[in-house]
Design a protein around this motif. Sequence first.
Motif, PDB file in Angstrom:
ATOM      1  N   VAL A  28     -61.752 -29.202  30.397  1.00 47.05           N
ATOM      2  CA  VAL A  28     -61.344 -29.369  31.680  1.00 47.05           C
ATOM      3  C   VAL A  28     -62.334 -30.245  32.809  1.00 47.05           C
ATOM      4  N   LEU A  29     -63.618 -30.213  32.319  1.00 47.45           N
ATOM      5  CA  LEU A  29     -64.622 -30.868  33.168  1.00 47.45           C
ATOM      6  C   LEU A  29     -64.478 -32.215  32.482  1.00 47.45           C
ATOM      7  N   LEU A  30     -64.283 -32.744  31.190  1.00 49.21           N
ATOM      8  CA  LEU A  30     -64.424 -33.837  30.559  1.00 49.21           C
ATOM      9  C   LEU A  30     -62.859 -34.499  31.274  1.00 49.21           C
ATOM     10  N   ALA A  31     -62.101 -33.651  30.994  1.00 49.53           N
ATOM     11  CA  ALA A  31     -60.580 -34.401  31.683  1.00 49.53           C
ATOM     12  C   ALA A  31     -60.625 -34.710  33.279  1.00 49.53           C
ATOM     13  N   LEU A  32     -61.376 -33.738  34.175  1.00 51.95           N
ATOM     14  CA  LEU A  32     -61.285 -34.284  35.391  1.00 51.95           C
ATOM     15  C   LEU A  32     -62.310 -35.740  35.680  1.00 51.95           C
ATOM     16  N   PHE A  33     -63.447 -35.697  34.668  1.00 48.42           N
ATOM     17  CA  PHE A  33     -64.146 -36.673  34.928  1.00 48.42           C
ATOM     18  C   PHE A  33     -63.399 -38.079  34.202  1.00 48.42           C
ATOM     19  N   THR A  34     -62.746 -37.995  33.269  1.00 48.57           N
ATOM     20  CA  THR A  34     -61.730 -39.063  32.901  1.00 48.57           C
ATOM     21  C   THR A  34     -60.974 -39.625  33.956  1.00 48.57           C
ATOM     22  N   LEU A  35     -60.357 -38.556  34.380  1.00 46.17           N
ATOM     23  CA  LEU A  35     -59.200 -38.922  35.565  1.00 46.17           C
ATOM     24  C   LEU A  35     -59.855 -39.747  36.647  1.00 46.17           C
ATOM     25  N   TRP A  36     -61.011 -39.101  37.058  1.00 48.81           N
ATOM     26  CA  TRP A  36     -61.830 -39.969  38.221  1.00 48.81           C
ATOM     27  C   TRP A  36     -62.070 -41.131  37.831  1.00 48.81           C
ATOM     28  N   VAL A  37     -62.634 -41.502  36.638  1.00 48.14           N
ATOM     29  CA  VAL A  37     -63.226 -42.954  36.091  1.00 48.14           C
ATOM     30  C   VAL A  37     -61.712 -43.755  36.251  1.00 48.14           C
ATOM     31  N   LEU A  38     -60.660 -43.362  35.642  1.00 52.02           N
ATOM     32  CA  LEU A  38     -59.565 -44.104  35.561  1.00 52.02           C
ATOM     33  C   LEU A  38     -58.985 -44.330  37.095  1.00 52.02           C
ATOM     34  N   TRP A  39     -59.045 -43.171  38.034  1.00 55.79           N
ATOM     35  CA  TRP A  39     -58.464 -43.485  39.272  1.00 55.79           C
ATOM     36  C   TRP A  39     -59.377 -44.529  39.833  1.00 55.79           C
ATOM     37  N   SER A  40     -60.913 -44.582  39.634  1.00 58.84           N
ATOM     38  CA  SER A  40     -61.771 -45.488  40.266  1.00 58.84           C
ATOM     39  C   SER A  40     -61.414 -46.850  39.926  1.00 58.84           C
ATOM     40  N   LEU A  41     -61.302 -47.072  38.694  1.00 64.57           N
ATOM     41  CA  LEU A  41     -61.118 -48.234  38.178  1.00 64.57           C
ATOM     42  C   LEU A  41     -59.639 -48.911  38.515  1.00 64.57           C
ATOM     43  N   PHE A  42     -58.665 -48.075  38.845  1.00 66.64           N
ATOM     44  CA  PHE A  42     -57.280 -48.292  39.139  1.00 66.64           C
ATOM     45  C   PHE A  42     -57.535 -48.716  40.735  1.00 66.64           C
ATOM     46  N   ASP A  43     -58.233 -48.082  41.323  1.00 59.66           N
ATOM     47  CA  ASP A  43     -58.365 -48.257  42.910  1.00 59.66           C
ATOM     48  C   ASP A  43     -59.223 -49.592  43.071  1.00 59.66           C
ATOM     49  N   ALA A  45     -59.433 -52.056  40.823  1.00 57.80           N
ATOM     50  CA  ALA A  45     -58.666 -53.191  39.944  1.00 57.80           C
ATOM     51  C   ALA A  45     -57.475 -53.662  40.633  1.00 57.80           C
ATOM     52  N   VAL A  46     -56.692 -52.680  41.346  1.00 59.01           N
ATOM     53  CA  VAL A  46     -55.281 -53.016  41.801  1.00 59.01           C
ATOM     54  C   VAL A  46     -55.435 -52.505  43.355  1.00 59.01           C
ATOM     55  N   LEU A  47     -55.501 -51.382  43.767  1.00 60.49           N
ATOM     56  CA  LEU A  47     -55.132 -51.283  45.116  1.00 60.49           C
ATOM     57  C   LEU A  47     -56.175 -51.737  46.148  1.00 60.49           C
ATOM     58  N   LYS A  48     -57.288 -51.973  45.766  1.00 68.82           N
ATOM     59  CA  LYS A  48     -58.125 -52.782  46.757  1.00 68.82           C
ATOM     60  C   LYS A  48     -58.677 -54.248  46.414  1.00 68.82           C
ATOM     61  N   ALA A  49     -57.871 -54.674  45.460  1.00 65.53           N
ATOM     62  CA  ALA A  49     -58.160 -55.854  44.857  1.00 65.53           C
ATOM     63  C   ALA A  49     -57.571 -57.179  45.759  1.00 65.53           C
ATOM     64  N   ILE A  50     -58.321 -58.340  45.703  1.00 66.13           N
ATOM     65  CA  ILE A  50     -57.863 -59.545  46.317  1.00 66.13           C
ATOM     66  C   ILE A  50     -57.158 -60.410  45.504  1.00 66.13           C
ATOM     67  N   TRP A  51     -56.010 -60.488  45.719  1.00 64.54           N
ATOM     68  CA  TRP A  51     -54.949 -61.315  45.049  1.00 64.54           C
ATOM     69  C   TRP A  51     -54.456 -62.829  45.598  1.00 64.54           C
ATOM     70  N   GLY A  52     -54.378 -63.848  45.036  1.00 61.19           N
ATOM     71  CA  GLY A  52     -54.094 -65.104  45.608  1.00 61.19           C
ATOM     72  C   GLY A  52     -55.012 -66.133  45.242  1.00 61.19           C
ATOM     73  N   LYS A  53     -54.707 -67.256  45.597  1.00 61.15           N
ATOM     74  CA  LYS A  53     -55.552 -68.471  45.247  1.00 61.15           C
ATOM     75  C   LYS A  53     -56.422 -68.897  46.466  1.00 61.15           C
TER      76      LYS A  53
END
Length: 355
Positions: A28-43, A45-53
């Motif tokens: 359970v701890l490893l699963a929660l840690f993995t989810l936290w890492v994936l969410w941080s990367l998604f946040d 790389a996508v949600l807080k990323a700057i797009w455009g030229k």
Amino acid sequence: MSTAASDTTMSYIRKHYFATPLNSAISVLLALFTLWVLWSLFDWAVLKAIWGKGLNEECRAHEHGACWSFVATRWRIVLFGLYPFEEQWRSALACLVMLAVAVLSCMPAFWSAKRLPILWVLGFATFFVLMRGGVFGLTEVTERDWGGLSLTVFIFAAVCLLGMPLAIIFALLRRSELPWIAKTMALVIDVIRSLPLLSIMFTFAIVLPFVLPDWAIGDKLYRVIVGYAIFFACYQAEIIRGGMQALLMGQEEAAKALGMGYWHRIGYIILPQAFRNALPPTINQFVITFKETSLVTIIGFFDILASGRAAAGTADWSFATIEMYLFVGFLFFIFVFCLSRYGAYLERRMAVGSR
């Protein structure tokens, strides 16, 4: 998924991850840690990323997300390097030609000793003409102006095109019935395989011109490709020889009893089965060869990795190093992943490794 398969999967999970309270807590701890890492990367790389030229100032002010504006602005340098801007369509078209060659090579219709070499020779010749120019009304662009993805593809294709025939020759010489030929070839293969690839590249790029006559020196790029091809051939020769040794001796003896000559035995009986047996390590060797093309940046070539550094090496984009490496790594991942998946498909199709 069928009910039986689902039950089997659940049983496997319970047995290996939730067998005891301690195992359950760790899982359970490893699963929660993995989810936290994936969410941080998604946040990031996508949600807080700057797009455009051309939004480098916005990226500097907004430090909590990825700056994909770097890729939108500097992708030409990463892909084409020093290639003249107005001629970059040729570099892109050349890469598409080699991509088409790779796709056609995956089709069973081209799996023959005649069609496949012809396909690669014609594809590589087209690639070279598009890149070099000087004919058919194309402006000449010398090798010192090549760079980026196209240079990486050129080096990889040239090494494979030269290295595979050499590997077959080396493997046949290695298993020669004449001891002095077999032992000499074994010594050559073992010596080259014991050396780092980078030392061979340095030797062919820098040392070799001091011992060669002027007419044989040639361009540094082609010397490095020849050295890399020999290195590739020595490793691939041992892979092919291993595939030959996996064959039953009775097959070659039966072919001799039928009166088949040496080249007919090799071409129609030995090599096809040897390549089939050696398919998994051969795919792995191609993957390694593509990834190790990045070593040429150390001896002064502007490959895709060097182009990426140059793109992020300006004052405006010096903060985008992580995004640059991620973009270059993604390009490498696409090729390697596709090649590995195709290798897995071939293994299933030919049932390699199931015995």
